[in-house]
Design an enzyme around this catalytic site. Structure first.
Site, PDB file in Angstrom:
ATOM      1  CE  LYS A 143     120.186  31.140 -17.038  1.00 56.07           C
ATOM      2  NZ  LYS A 143     120.879  32.285 -16.450  1.00 56.07           N
ATOM      3  CE  LYS A 148     112.550  31.116 -18.977  1.00 57.68           C
ATOM      4  NZ  LYS A 148     113.379  31.501 -20.115  1.00 57.68           N
TER       5      LYS A 148
HETATM    6  P1  NAD Z   1     113.289  39.925 -23.051  1.00 61.29           P
HETATM    7  O1  NAD Z   1     111.864  39.577 -22.864  1.00 61.29           O
HETATM    8  O2  NAD Z   1     113.791  41.242 -22.581  1.00 61.29           O
HETATM    9  O3  NAD Z   1     113.682  39.765 -24.594  1.00 61.29           O
HETATM   10  C1  NAD Z   1     113.189  38.745 -25.421  1.00 61.29           C
HETATM   11  C2  NAD Z   1     113.014  39.349 -26.797  1.00 61.29           C
HETATM   12  O4  NAD Z   1     112.660  38.317 -27.710  1.00 61.29           O
HETATM   13  C3  NAD Z   1     111.901  40.401 -26.850  1.00 61.29           C
HETATM   14  O5  NAD Z   1     112.400  41.589 -27.428  1.00 61.29           O
HETATM   15  C4  NAD Z   1     110.832  39.753 -27.732  1.00 61.29           C
HETATM   16  O6  NAD Z   1     110.104  40.683 -28.514  1.00 61.29           O
HETATM   17  C5  NAD Z   1     111.700  38.849 -28.597  1.00 61.29           C
HETATM   18  N1  NAD Z   1     110.968  37.733 -29.205  1.00 61.29           N
HETATM   19  C6  NAD Z   1     110.175  36.817 -28.612  1.00 61.29           C
HETATM   20  N2  NAD Z   1     109.685  35.966 -29.531  1.00 61.29           N
HETATM   21  C7  NAD Z   1     110.181  36.349 -30.724  1.00 61.29           C
HETATM   22  C8  NAD Z   1     110.028  35.879 -32.053  1.00 61.29           C
HETATM   23  N3  NAD Z   1     109.276  34.814 -32.335  1.00 61.29           N
HETATM   24  N4  NAD Z   1     110.684  36.520 -33.038  1.00 61.29           N
HETATM   25  C9  NAD Z   1     111.454  37.599 -32.773  1.00 61.29           C
HETATM   26  N5  NAD Z   1     111.630  38.093 -31.532  1.00 61.29           N
HETATM   27  C10 NAD Z   1     111.004  37.481 -30.523  1.00 61.29           C
HETATM   28  O7  NAD Z   1     114.114  38.734 -22.371  1.00 61.29           O
HETATM   29  P2  NAD Z   1     115.616  38.805 -21.802  1.00 61.29           P
HETATM   30  O8  NAD Z   1     115.594  39.306 -20.406  1.00 61.29           O
HETATM   31  O9  NAD Z   1     116.510  39.431 -22.815  1.00 61.29           O
HETATM   32  O10 NAD Z   1     115.931  37.230 -21.708  1.00 61.29           O
HETATM   33  C11 NAD Z   1     116.135  36.433 -22.867  1.00 61.29           C
HETATM   34  C12 NAD Z   1     116.527  35.024 -22.410  1.00 61.29           C
HETATM   35  O11 NAD Z   1     117.723  35.102 -21.628  1.00 61.29           O
HETATM   36  C13 NAD Z   1     115.477  34.350 -21.512  1.00 61.29           C
HETATM   37  O12 NAD Z   1     115.398  32.990 -21.814  1.00 61.29           O
HETATM   38  C14 NAD Z   1     116.008  34.581 -20.109  1.00 61.29           C
HETATM   39  O13 NAD Z   1     115.563  33.576 -19.206  1.00 61.29           O
HETATM   40  C15 NAD Z   1     117.513  34.552 -20.340  1.00 61.29           C
HETATM   41  N6  NAD Z   1     118.327  35.348 -19.401  1.00 61.29           N
HETATM   42  C16 NAD Z   1     117.941  36.609 -19.028  1.00 61.29           C
HETATM   43  C17 NAD Z   1     118.740  37.324 -18.130  1.00 61.29           C
HETATM   44  C18 NAD Z   1     118.362  38.716 -17.670  1.00 61.29           C
HETATM   45  O14 NAD Z   1     118.989  39.195 -16.695  1.00 61.29           O
HETATM   46  N7  NAD Z   1     117.412  39.383 -18.298  1.00 61.29           N
HETATM   47  C19 NAD Z   1     119.938  36.762 -17.633  1.00 61.29           C
HETATM   48  C20 NAD Z   1     120.310  35.504 -18.088  1.00 61.29           C
HETATM   49  C21 NAD Z   1     119.498  34.794 -18.973  1.00 61.29           C
END
Ligand code: NAD
Length: 295
Positions: free
Chosen positions: A171, A246
Site C-alpha cells: 500500500k 500521511k
Molecule cells: P476518515 O477520516 O473518513 O474515517 C476515519 C474514521 O475513523 C472517522 O470516522 C473517525 O471518527 C474514526 N476513528 C478514528 N479514531 C477512532 C477511534 N479510536 N475509535 C473509533 N473511531 C475512530 O478516513 P477514510 O478516508 O475513511 O480512510 C480510512 C483509512 O483508509 C486511512 O488509513 C486511509 O489512508 C485509508 N484509505 C482511504 C482512502 C480514501 O479514498 N478515503 C482510500 C484508500 C485507503
C-alpha cells in the site's frame, strides 16, 4: 454469516459496512462520531456504545481508521480489544499504516491467540461503494484463506501480498506512486493550458497515449473529464490531501529504514506538505492542480 464488528465509519468504512450488510452479515459498528454510527444504523447495523460491546459481539473485527496510533489505541492495553475478545477472533485492519506498527500488532495478536491480517485497500470511495476495491493482504496463509470470502464481498482484486506487514508495504509503495502520478497529471494539464491546448483535447490524447494512468483516466484533477472525479465537486474528498501527505510520510519513513532511494517520493511529500500549509489539506488530493496554478 459472520458476526462482524466494524470500527471507523468514515469515507471508506461506511460504504464497506453497507456492502457487508447487503450480504446478510450482522454488523455492529463503532466510531467516535455519533452521526457516523447513526448513518450505519439507518442501513441496518447495530450500534456499539463502546469497544466492549464490539468485543463481546464479534467474531471478526474490521478497523478502518486513519493512523497506526489509532489502531494501537483500539487494540492494545487493558481496555483494548486484544485483551477483551474471545480467543481466535479474526482482526482485519484495513487502515493504511506504517509497517513497523503493523508487524507489532500482528505479534501482539499472535501472543494472545488471535488471528490478524493487515488488509489496506485501494480504489477510493467509489471503489468502496461499488465493492470493487483492490485489497492487499499481509498475514498467514490459513488466516488469509479464512478471510477471503469476506474480502470478495468488499473488493474485486484480492491479493495475498505475503507475510505480516506486506499488505502495508504494498500500500505504501502504491500510494507513493499515486502521489507522484497525480502531481504529474496536474503539471501536464496546467502546462498544456498555458501552451494553448484545450484540456479536453489533451485528455482525449493522453488518456490513449503513453501518459495514461489512473490519476488521469479514473480520477482526473481537471474538471469535466471524468464524471466521478472530485474535481467536478470542488475537490470534496474522496481522499484528502492530508491523508496523501500521511501516506507519503509513511513511504519516506519506510525508505529511510531500508536506505532506498525515492527522490520523487520525497518531492511529492514536500509538495503535499506545502499544499496543506496553504490551507488545502482537507480538500481531495487532486486539488494539487489548483495549488500548482497558484504557485
Ligand atoms: P476518515 O477520516 O473518513 O474515517 C476515519 C474514521 O475513523 C472517522 O470516522 C473517525 O471518527 C474514526 N476513528 C478514528 N479514531 C477512532 C477511534 N479510536 N475509535 C473509533 N473511531 C475512530 O478516513 P477514510 O478516508 O475513511 O480512510 C480510512 C483509512 O483508509 C486511512 O488509513 C486511509 O489512508 C485509508 N484509505 C482511504 C482512502 C480514501 O479514498 N478515503 C482510500 C484508500 C485507503
Amino acid at each position: 454469516m459472520s458476526k462482524i464488528g466494524f470500527i471507523g465509519l468514515g469515507h471508506m468504512g461506511e460504504p464497506m459496512v453497507q456492502n457487508l450488510l447487503s450480504h446478510g452479515h450482522d454488523v455492529m459498528v463503532f466510531d467516535l462520531r455519533e452521526e457516523a454510527i447513526s448513518a450505519c444504523v439507518e442501513k441496518g447495523a447495530l450500534a456499539a456504545s463502546s469497544l466492549q460491546d464490539i468485543a463481546g459481539f464479534a467474531d471478526v473485527i474490521f478497523t478502518m481508521v486513519q493512523t497506526g496510533e489509532q489502531v494501537q489505541g483500539l487494540c492494545l492495553g487493558e481496555a483494548g480489544l486484544f485483551e477483551n475478545v474471545e480467543p481466535n477472533t479474526l482482526f482485519i485492519d484495513c487502515s493504511s499504516i506504517d509497517v513497523t506498527t503493523c508487524r507489532q500488532l500482528h505479534e501482539a495478536a499472535g501472543a494472545k491467540g488471535l488471528r490478524y491480517l493487515d488488509a489496506p485497500v485501494s480504489g477510493g470511495v467509489a471503489g468502496a461503494q461499488a465493492a470493487s476495491l483492490t485489497i492487499m493482504v499481509g498475514g498467514d496463509d490459513d488466516v488469509f484463506a479464512s478471510a477471503k470470502p469476506l474480502f470478495e464481498q468488499l473488493g474485486k482484486n484480492i491479493i495475498h501480498a505475503g507475510a505480516a506487514g506486506n499488505g502495508q508495504a504494498a500500500k505504501i509503495c502504491n500510494n507513493m506512486l499515486l502521489g507522484i502520478s497525480m502531481i504529474g497529471v496536474c503539471e501536464a494539464f496546467n502546462l498544456g493550458k498555458q501552451l494553448g491546448l484545450e484540456p479536453k483535447k489533451f485528455f482525449d490524447i493522453s488518456s490513449q497515449a503513453s501518459g495514461q494512468c489512473w490519476s488521469m483516466t479514473s480520477y482526473c484533477p481537471e474538471p469535466g473529464m471524468v464524471e466521478a472525479a472530485p474535481s467536478n465537486r470542488d475537490y470534496q474528498p474522496g481522499f484528502t490531501a492530508l491523508m496523501m501527505l500521511k501516506d507519503l510520510g509513511l513511504s519516506q519513513d519506510a525508505a529511510a529504514a531500508v536506505d532506498a532511494a525515492t527522490p520523487l517520493g520525497k518531492d511529492a511529500k514536500a509538495l503535499y506538505q506545502q499544499l496543506s500549509e496553504a490551507g488545502m489539506g482537507d480538500k481531495d488530493f487532486s486539488v494539487m492542480i489548483e495549488f500548482l496554478k497558484d504557485k
